[in-house]
Structures are given as structure tokens and as C-alpha cells.
Design an enzyme around this catalytic site. Structure first.
Site, short mmCIF file in Angstrom:
data_model
loop_
_atom_site.label_atom_id
_atom_site.label_comp_id
_atom_site.label_asym_id
_atom_site.label_seq_id
_atom_site.Cartn_x
_atom_site.Cartn_y
_atom_site.Cartn_z
N HIS A 1 -27.58 1.77 -3.86
CA HIS A 1 -28.77 1.39 -3.12
C HIS A 1 -29.16 2.55 -2.20
O HIS A 1 -28.37 2.97 -1.34
CB HIS A 1 -28.54 0.13 -2.30
CG HIS A 1 -28.57 -1.12 -3.12
ND1 HIS A 1 -28.70 -2.38 -2.55
CD2 HIS A 1 -28.49 -1.32 -4.46
CE1 HIS A 1 -28.70 -3.29 -3.52
NE2 HIS A 1 -28.57 -2.66 -4.67
N TYR B 1 -33.45 -8.15 4.54
CA TYR B 1 -33.08 -8.80 5.79
C TYR B 1 -34.37 -9.32 6.43
O TYR B 1 -35.29 -8.53 6.68
CB TYR B 1 -32.41 -7.82 6.74
CG TYR B 1 -31.05 -7.33 6.29
CD1 TYR B 1 -29.89 -7.95 6.72
CD2 TYR B 1 -30.93 -6.22 5.46
CE1 TYR B 1 -28.63 -7.49 6.34
CE2 TYR B 1 -29.69 -5.75 5.06
CZ TYR B 1 -28.55 -6.39 5.51
OH TYR B 1 -27.31 -5.93 5.12
N PRO C 1 -21.59 -10.51 9.76
CA PRO C 1 -21.83 -9.83 8.49
C PRO C 1 -23.18 -9.13 8.40
O PRO C 1 -23.46 -8.46 7.41
CB PRO C 1 -21.75 -10.97 7.47
CG PRO C 1 -22.09 -12.20 8.24
CD PRO C 1 -21.55 -11.97 9.62
N LYS D 1 -20.26 -4.57 7.79
CA LYS D 1 -19.24 -3.67 8.30
C LYS D 1 -17.81 -4.18 8.15
O LYS D 1 -16.87 -3.41 8.37
CB LYS D 1 -19.50 -3.39 9.79
CG LYS D 1 -20.77 -2.63 10.06
CD LYS D 1 -20.73 -1.26 9.44
CE LYS D 1 -22.07 -0.59 9.46
NZ LYS D 1 -22.25 0.33 8.34
N TYR E 1 -26.04 2.15 9.28
CA TYR E 1 -25.88 1.21 8.16
C TYR E 1 -25.04 1.79 7.04
O TYR E 1 -24.16 1.12 6.49
CB TYR E 1 -27.25 0.78 7.63
CG TYR E 1 -27.18 -0.38 6.65
CD1 TYR E 1 -27.31 -1.69 7.10
CD2 TYR E 1 -26.97 -0.18 5.29
CE1 TYR E 1 -27.23 -2.76 6.24
CE2 TYR E 1 -26.90 -1.24 4.41
CZ TYR E 1 -27.04 -2.52 4.88
OH TYR E 1 -26.95 -3.59 4.01
#
Length: 390
Positions: free
Chosen positions: A72, A200, A292, A296, A383
Site C-alpha cells: 500500500h 479511515y 488499533p 502499531k 504511519y
């Protein structure tokens, strides 16, 4: 029985540590409370940082990740049904890999079997002893028989509820915790993902996440009360609520189907300090928990394994500097990830006492991310994972 290192916990962090130490010529025994089938049945997230992939390759278990993992190069954020993309690759030249934690564990078990590494499943009543001496040992019960393993070091990879952290005296151990007033309702379905990257979504009705395992296996989440009964969330209700919260373009193309797994997980941020005491060292969830939202959890456990495996290998080469500084070095990276996960969670979720003003602030912060190259680069850096120190 005697070995150099006993690892309590046969999840991915314990198995990975065992494999790295095995490749360095060190002897380990892994003690797992559950059966292998139970461990393999756990459904967990699967966004792997590049540092995690690199360490799995170093351990010799990266072949399937390379062929079956999904690279990704970015992710989508949304507010009030409108989204935008953050491109990790163009911003900082890095990516993440989507590959299920269950598959990581499967690969590590296969490596243990190939190498003849000792993994003892169904080990009950595991208990460390004499941690402040030079001769620690671990006792456990297997099939009704008591056993003892003498060793040099004991590693606690046994999770938040495990026995290891509890061995550190209360006057030494400091615990920092934030409990979030909601959970994640997760559904696994044999349907094609609604997006080729994660979405998200912030919404006035609550947070939502669209993720995937493979081309025909999707994982979706909704913010929900942590104590909500699962039977309340029949499949039709779940899919209707998901559509309300995600971008309109995704809602229009969402493919639904029967859920094959459904659960609600509470959210917390937690850190225990120090991560070492005497001959005991803590790894992963035994020492820290993150919500979550920032993906991580497993990645932080792997960074602990990086620092600790290097420290143990150097110890047996005559250098104790890494052993002495393990806790401080691991915690420095842990707290940075704790901060990012807390910030991302706070920005994306609706809190019980949240006002219309608070919702507007969240939407403005997400808009700032959309419009600021610098803000996106900072998000991407955190991220995809901060680098491991040597």
C-alpha cells in the site's frame, strides 16, 4: 532442562525473537499457554511497517509476504462522507504491506518446525523465578506434570494479561494508561474490499474503517460501545451503519455478505516502565498497548524484538551495553507510537461528551491534513513507522 533463553508466549513476537536468536546460534525454549490451533485462530490486524517486513526477512520468513502481501503506497482519510488520499510513497518514499498477523504467525511456526526450535504448547501455570539472581528459571505444568527450565534470561512475550509484567515489584513498576470510552466492532466477510487501500472515516455518528486481508476477504470496523451485545449487531444493521459513515463513493460500491467473524474490542493506551528487571525482559503487549487506529500493535512488538535480539546476541559476544539500555531504547520508540496512535484516535472518533464544536475541530484538523503537504508528510512518517535505531 536447561537453555540460554526462555520466551514466555508463542505469539508472533515470541516466535520471531526465537528465530532471530536461533539464526545467531543461541538456544531458546518458547512456552505457549494455548494450543497451536488456538494461536492460529486469532484474527488480528495486518498492516506491516517496512521495518517489520525487513526484520521478518532477516529471520528467514519473508517469502510469502513478498508474494502474497499487498503493498500500500498510501491510505484514505474521510470526514462526513468525503475523503482524500495521503500518498506515502510520494511524500516520504516508503510504503506499508498488508499481510495478516495470522499469516505471520503461520510463517514463524513453519520456520520453527524446519529449524527444530523448541516450542511447547499447552504449557500451564508458567512462572518465572529468581529473576534478580544469575540463575533464573521457569516452572510450568504440561499434561499434569511439573517441569523446570533453567536459563540465563527470561523474556515475557505473554501479552497484557500475562504473568511476566506482574513479576516486577510494584515499587519499581510504573504504569501509564488511558481507557477510551468506546470499542471497535469488527466484521470479517468473504467479499471483495471496497477499496484497494484502507479508508479511515470520521463521522458525527462515529468512526469507521475499511480494510482488507486479500482480494476476497474484507475486514470492516465501526466505533461502538465496548459493552454492546454482539447479537444487537446483525449483519444488515452493520452494513447499513457502515454505509452511513464512509465516503459516498465507497458506500455506493460496497459489496456486502454474511459475516464469518464478529467481535468487539475495547481500546486503551498503556505503557509499563521499565521493560526489564533483573533477568526479565518485556516485549510487545506485555509492556505496552496501543489503540488499533494507527496499526502499531504488532509493529511495536517487532521493534522491541529488534532491540532485544541485538542486545542478547551482543551479550553472548561479550558486550552488555545493549542489555543495559534495552528498556530505555525500546521505550523511546514506544512513546512516539503511543503519541501518534492517541492523536489519530482522538481525531477520528466521536467521544460521548463531544459537542458540535468538538466535531468541527476534528473536521478542521482533517481538512488541514488534506491541504498541508507538511502535515501529510508527518502523518506518513509516523504511519509507515519510524526507523529502528541500529
Amino acid at each position: 532442562m536447561r537453555t540460554q533463553i526462555v520466551i514466555i508466549g508463542g505469539g508472533p513476537s515470541g516466535l520471531l525473537l526465537s528465530q532471530l536468536l536461533h539464526k545467531a546460534g543461541l538456544d531458546t525454549v518458547v512456552l505457549e499457554r494455548q494450543s497451536r490451533a488456538h494461536v492460529m485462530g486469532r484474527i488480528r490486524a495486518g498492516v506491516l511497517e517496512q521495518g517489520t517486513v525487513d526484520l521478518l526477512n532477516k529471520a528467514g520468513v519473508g517469502q510469502r509476504i513478498a508474494t502474497e502481501g499487498y503493498i500500500h503506497t498510501g491510505t484514505y482519510l474521510a470526514a462526513q462522507n468525503r475523503g482524500f488520499r495521503i500518498n506515502f510513497e510520494s511524500l516520504i518514499g516508503k510504503t506499508v504491506t498488508v499481510y495478516g498477523q495470522t499469516e505471520v504467525t503461520r510463517d514463524l511456526y513453519a520456520a520453527c518446525d524446519r529449524n527444530g526450535s523448541v516450542v511447547i504448547d499447552n504449557a500451564a501455570h508458567v512462572m518465572p523465578h529468581d529473576l534478580e539472581t544469575g540463575h533464573p528459571y521457569v516452572s510450568y505444568n504440561k499434561d499434569g506434570h511439573n517441569h523446570r527450565i533453567d536459563c540465563d534470561f527470561i523474556i515475557g512475550c505473554d501479552g497484557f494479561h500475562g504473568v511476566s509484567r506482574k513479576q516486577i515489584p510494584s515499587q519499581i513498576l510504573k504504569e501509564y494508561e488511558k481507557i477510551y470510552p468506546f470499542g471497535w466492532l469488527g466484521v470479517l466477510s468473504e467479499t471483495p474490499p471496497v477499496s484497494d487501500e484502507l479508508i479511515y472515516a470520521n463521522h458525527s455518528r462515529g468512526f469507521a474503517l475499511c480494510s482488507m486481508r486479500n482480494d476476497n476477504l474484507s475486514r470492516y470496523y465501526l466505533q461502538a460501545p465496548a459493552d454492546d451485545p454482539l447479537e444487537k449487531w446483525e449483519d444488515g444493521m452493520f452494513w447499513d451503519e457502515l454505509r452511513r459513515r464512509i465516503p459516498e463513493s465507497a458506500a455506493d460500491t460496497l459489496v456486502t455478505g454474511p459475516s464469518i467473524e464478529k467481535s468487539i474490542a475495547p481500546l486503551r493506551s498503556f505503557v509499563a516502565e521499565p521493560m526489564q528487571w533483573g533477568r526479565l525482559f518485556l516485549v510487545g503487549d506485555a509492556a505496552h498497548i496501543v489503540p488499533p487506529t494507527g496499526a502499531k500493535g504488532l509493529n511495536l512488538a517487532v521493534s522491541d524484538v529488534h532491540y532485544l535480539s541485538n542486545a542478547l546476541i551482543r551479550h553472548y559476544q561479550g558486550d552488555d551495553e545493549g542489555i543495559d539500555t534495552y528498556s530505555a531504547r525500546a521505550l523511546a520508540r514506544v512513546w512516539k507510537a503511543i503519541r501518534f496512535s492517541w492523536w489519530f484516535t482522538t481525531m477520528m472518533h466521536r467521544f460521548p461528551d463531544q459537542s458540535a464544536f468538538d466535531q468541527k475541530i476534528q473536521e478542521s484538523e482533517i481538512l488541514h491534513l488534506e491541504q498541508s503537504h507538511v502535515a501529510q508528510a508527518s502523518f506518513a512518517e509516523n504511519y509507515v513507522g519510524l526507523p529502528f535505531e541500529p
